[in-house]
Design a protein around this motif. Structure first.
Motif, PDB file in Angstrom:
ATOM      1  N   ASP A  87      77.956  19.334  30.178  1.00  0.00           N
ATOM      2  CA  ASP A  87      76.516  19.122  30.276  1.00  0.00           C
ATOM      3  C   ASP A  87      75.781  20.049  29.321  1.00  0.00           C
ATOM      4  O   ASP A  87      74.632  19.838  28.992  1.00  0.00           O
ATOM      5  CB  ASP A  87      76.060  19.360  31.718  1.00  0.00           C
ATOM      6  CG  ASP A  87      76.665  18.333  32.649  1.00  0.00           C
ATOM      7  OD1 ASP A  87      76.162  17.204  32.677  1.00  0.00           O
ATOM      8  OD2 ASP A  87      77.681  18.647  33.306  1.00  0.00           O
ATOM      9  N   GLN A  88      76.482  21.105  28.939  1.00  0.00           N
ATOM     10  CA  GLN A  88      75.922  22.004  27.932  1.00  0.00           C
ATOM     11  C   GLN A  88      77.093  22.615  27.172  1.00  0.00           C
ATOM     12  O   GLN A  88      78.040  23.110  27.760  1.00  0.00           O
ATOM     13  CB  GLN A  88      75.079  23.101  28.601  1.00  0.00           C
ATOM     14  CG  GLN A  88      74.685  24.256  27.696  1.00  0.00           C
ATOM     15  CD  GLN A  88      73.655  23.832  26.645  1.00  0.00           C
ATOM     16  OE1 GLN A  88      72.973  22.821  26.780  1.00  0.00           O
ATOM     17  NE2 GLN A  88      73.559  24.603  25.573  1.00  0.00           N
ATOM     18  N   VAL A  95      78.585  20.429  35.149  1.00  0.00           N
ATOM     19  CA  VAL A  95      78.011  20.301  36.486  1.00  0.00           C
ATOM     20  C   VAL A  95      78.861  19.289  37.256  1.00  0.00           C
ATOM     21  O   VAL A  95      79.081  18.174  36.785  1.00  0.00           O
ATOM     22  CB  VAL A  95      76.537  19.843  36.415  1.00  0.00           C
ATOM     23  CG1 VAL A  95      75.986  19.571  37.806  1.00  0.00           C
ATOM     24  CG2 VAL A  95      75.704  20.907  35.700  1.00  0.00           C
ATOM     25  N   VAL A 114      79.451  24.231  29.873  1.00  0.00           N
ATOM     26  CA  VAL A 114      79.039  24.221  31.279  1.00  0.00           C
ATOM     27  C   VAL A 114      79.179  22.804  31.816  1.00  0.00           C
ATOM     28  O   VAL A 114      78.638  21.865  31.236  1.00  0.00           O
ATOM     29  CB  VAL A 114      77.569  24.690  31.455  1.00  0.00           C
ATOM     30  CG1 VAL A 114      77.164  24.659  32.923  1.00  0.00           C
ATOM     31  CG2 VAL A 114      77.360  26.078  30.875  1.00  0.00           C
ATOM     32  N   ALA A 130      72.149  23.108  33.185  1.00  0.00           N
ATOM     33  CA  ALA A 130      73.333  23.693  32.555  1.00  0.00           C
ATOM     34  C   ALA A 130      72.932  24.625  31.418  1.00  0.00           C
ATOM     35  O   ALA A 130      73.488  25.715  31.259  1.00  0.00           O
ATOM     36  CB  ALA A 130      74.255  22.578  32.042  1.00  0.00           C
TER      37      ALA A 130
END
Ligand code: ATP
Ligand code: MG
Length: 631
Positions: free
Chosen positions: A628-629, A578, A576, A556
């Motif tokens: 995730d980021q 996933v 981000v 990510a």
């Protein structure tokens, strides 16, 4: 002929150009006027001419190619393949037309067709066309509520359905959905004609209302039904848009203009001559299915391959095996279909003799570069991105290998098709955008033959939906685009999907492409999410080719970095996620609006066209879990 000259003539001298193209089809009475523009934005092509789609698709070929295959209907679900010559097609369509007449269906009456990709769906469409009834095919994957909405809008005299469809080996009964839709509809037709494949032993029938196709067919084995000669601008069929952005619109198609657009495009765009084989993997319920599984190839005297089943069953080589077996020249599919294969062993692309295959056309969604490259290399044939809408009925932006192939540029579907007076304009000023500047893709009237004539029984909605966005009378595609110095146009996303970060306008497509260029990413969806500081920020939802497990955060972060490197800091995804699946419509289009709504903690809106409800739960869970980021 050079593409440039062909296109120029279609724009500079439309009456001469289309007058010549009109000779590609049979007219019972020739047109009095090629183009009547007395009531813009409406226009009437080939006014006063009379013709018939079924005659052009079937009868006209009997003398020369009666024994040639017209249709090959392959089902990897039932395991049955049917090879149907033009002569047999003629017989079956006449029988079907006689059944329609026996049920008092006539010229101008609507007939809703709710069937999977099977030969009888094609017979039903052509039978309607033969007698001047207006068909409205509803994609068999739609649930009863969607069907009910379309029934009420079309107010049909008859509904034709299959007992069931199949998907991945599982029987999906259609009849209970029809029953539920008819119970919900306020305009239910008096009869339901059932094409029973014996897939659903539990199927029930309503006495008096429900009729059996096989039984009626047996009564009309020798029927010959005369063709109804229709004025060029009478309606031929209705087809509802996918509903990605809202309530579906009943796109109305004419007769003569559509026939000419089919005859022209099958030859010059799809490079199919009489006797050659075209394989479109679309469902007959979509625009591509109408035009290039049914009317285009048949009007062109070609053989159409119709496929019921998944691209991966019984194995991921099934499409290519069919290409070898039938000598397919032109194949037509969607980026979504190819992305499914991309998750499989690429060896399947090399296993069969594809020496007859010349072109692969892909349409329906942006074609990302990695996917385009993967399939181009895998097959070793040019891959042609194709931009169209249900509204246009045939490609609006494409390359034309049947005429003069211009270079393929990955990321762009290419150049305008004949008759499309295309511009990219600034949304605010209406001024034409320079090369490299983003804007809204519009068409100046008159729209070419083949494009919608109006919205069914709603001329006002036609004008309001498409022609009321600018001071000038222009058809808005509602898509955001950019043109390069050679005139190649790239679609950047839908105008509703444009992300406005601190005054910078970004197309979802640009960021999605950048994210998807990461080798671990299978597919990405980007939406603009409200932000107090910047107005909006890009948020990424991505699926990976292989489960990354604990590594998801690293991937990510790499995605985020890539976007910054390629597009700059303004485009930096603020979060981000996933996920294992992305929400799509039944036609394989990303439901970015629902994603955006969920990300902004709003109601995801109308989900009736959603393919896999699990994908939405997946997104909800990811949002709860956190990105995730994040930046
Ligand atoms: P609705 O209009 O009801 O919201 P929809 O627009 O999804 O539904 P369709 O007519 O099936 O219904 O889809 C046409 C749209 O698909 C185009 O307007 C464009 O956004 C997208 N599209 C089609 N082909 C391409 C392509 N080659 N590249 C990029 N986008 C494409
Ligand atoms: Mg649309």
């Amino acid at each position: 002929m050079r593409y440039e000259d062909f296109y120029r003539q279609s724009i500079d001298e439309p009456e001469r150009f289309w007058g010549e193209q009109a000779r590609l089809i049979h007219w019972d009475t020739p047109p009095e006027r090629i183009l009547d523009q007395s009531r813009p934005p409406f226009r009437r092509w080939f006014a006063g001419g009379t013709t018939n789609l079924c005659y052009n698709a079937v009868d006209r070929h009997l003398a020369e190619r009666g024994e040639q295959l017209a249709l090959v209907a392959v089902s990897s679900e039932t395991g049955i393949t049917r090879e149907i010559s033009y002569r047999v097609l003629y017989r079956e369509v006449n029988r079907f037309a006689a059944i329609l007449q026996s049920l008092e269906v006539g010229r101008g009456d609507r007939v809703v067709i709710y069937m999977p990709n099977m030969a009888e769906a094609v017979y039903a469409m052509l039978a309607c066309a033969r007698i001047g009834a207006i068909h409205s095919v509803v994609f068999g994957g739609f649930a009863s509520h969607n069907l009910a909405l379309r029934i009420d809008d079309a107010a049909p005299k008859l509904l034709i359905c299959a007992d069931a469809g199949m998907r991945g080996g599982k029987v999906i009964p259609y009849k209970p959905l029809v029953d539920a839709a008819l119970a919900e509809a306020s305009q239910p037709p008096p009869h339901v004609l059932i094409v029973d494949r014996g897939l659903d032993p539990q199927m029930t029938r309503v006495a008096g209302r429900d009729l059996d196709y096989a039984r009626l067919r047996a009564e009309h084995m020798n029927a010959e039904v005369p063709v109804a000669w229709l004025e060029s601008n009478e309606p031929s069929y209705l087809l509802y848009t996918s509903g990605t952005t809202g309530k579906p619109k009943g796109i109305q198609r004419d007769v003569g203009g559509y026939a000419v657009a089919m005859a022209l495009s099958i030859r010059t765009v799809f490079d199919i001559a009489p006797g050659q084989v075209m394989f479109s993997t679309s469902d007959v319920g979509w625009a591509v299915g109408h035009s290039y599984n049914v009317y285009g190839p048949l009007i062109g005297g070609a053989t159409s391959l119709l496929y019921e089943g998944l691209p991966t069953r019984p194995d991921p080589g099934v499409w290519w095996r069919l290409c070898e077996q039938y000598g397919v020249r032109t194949m037509f599919s969607s980026p979504t279909g190819i992305r499914v294969l991309k998750k499989q062993d690429p060896g399947w692309l090399k296993k069969y003799d594809l020496s007859m295959l010349k072109w692969l056309f892909l349409a329906g969604e942006p074609l990302d570069e990695p996917t385009a490259e993967w399939i181009t290399q895998g097959l070793g044939v040019p891959v042609i991105d194709n931009y169209w809408q249900t509204e246009t009925g045939w490609p609006a932006i494409t390359l034309m290998p049947g005429l003069d192939l211009k270079p393929v540029k990955f990321g762009s579907p290419g150049l305008p098709a004949p008759g499309y007076r295309m511009k990219v304009i600034d949304e605010a000023t209406g001024r034409e955008a320079k090369a490299g500047e983003k804007g809204v893709l519009v068409f100046e009237p008159p729209l070419p033959p083949g494009c919608l004539s109006t919205v069914w029984r709603d001329d006002e909605r036609y004008v309001a939906s498409y022609f009321s966005h600018f001071k000038e009378l222009l058809y808005s595609s509602l898509d955001w685009a950019i043109r390069d110095a050679d005139g190649y146009t790239t679609i950047l996303g839908r105008t509703d999907d444009v992300i406005n970060v601190a005054g910078h306008r970004l197309g979802t497509r640009e960021i999605e492409e950048s994210v998807a260029s990461h080798p671990a990413v299978a597919e990405a969806a980007v939406v603009g999410v409200k932000d107090e500081l910047k107005g909006q920020v890009p948020v990424v939802f991505a699926t990976l080719k292989q489960d990354a497990g604990d590594g998801a955060a690293a991937v990510a972060q790499a995605m985020q970095l890539r976007v910054v490197e390629q597009l700059g800091g303004v485009a930096k995804p603020s979060r981000v996620y996933v996920v294992n699946a992305l929400p799509k419509t039944r036609s394989g289009k990303l439901l970015r609006r629902s994603l955006q709504a969920l990300a902004e903690q709003r109601d995801p809106g109308d989900l009736s066209t959603l393919d896999d409800p699990g994908a939405l739960d997946e997104v909800r869970r990811a949002l709860e879990r956190g990105p995730d980021q994040g930046s």
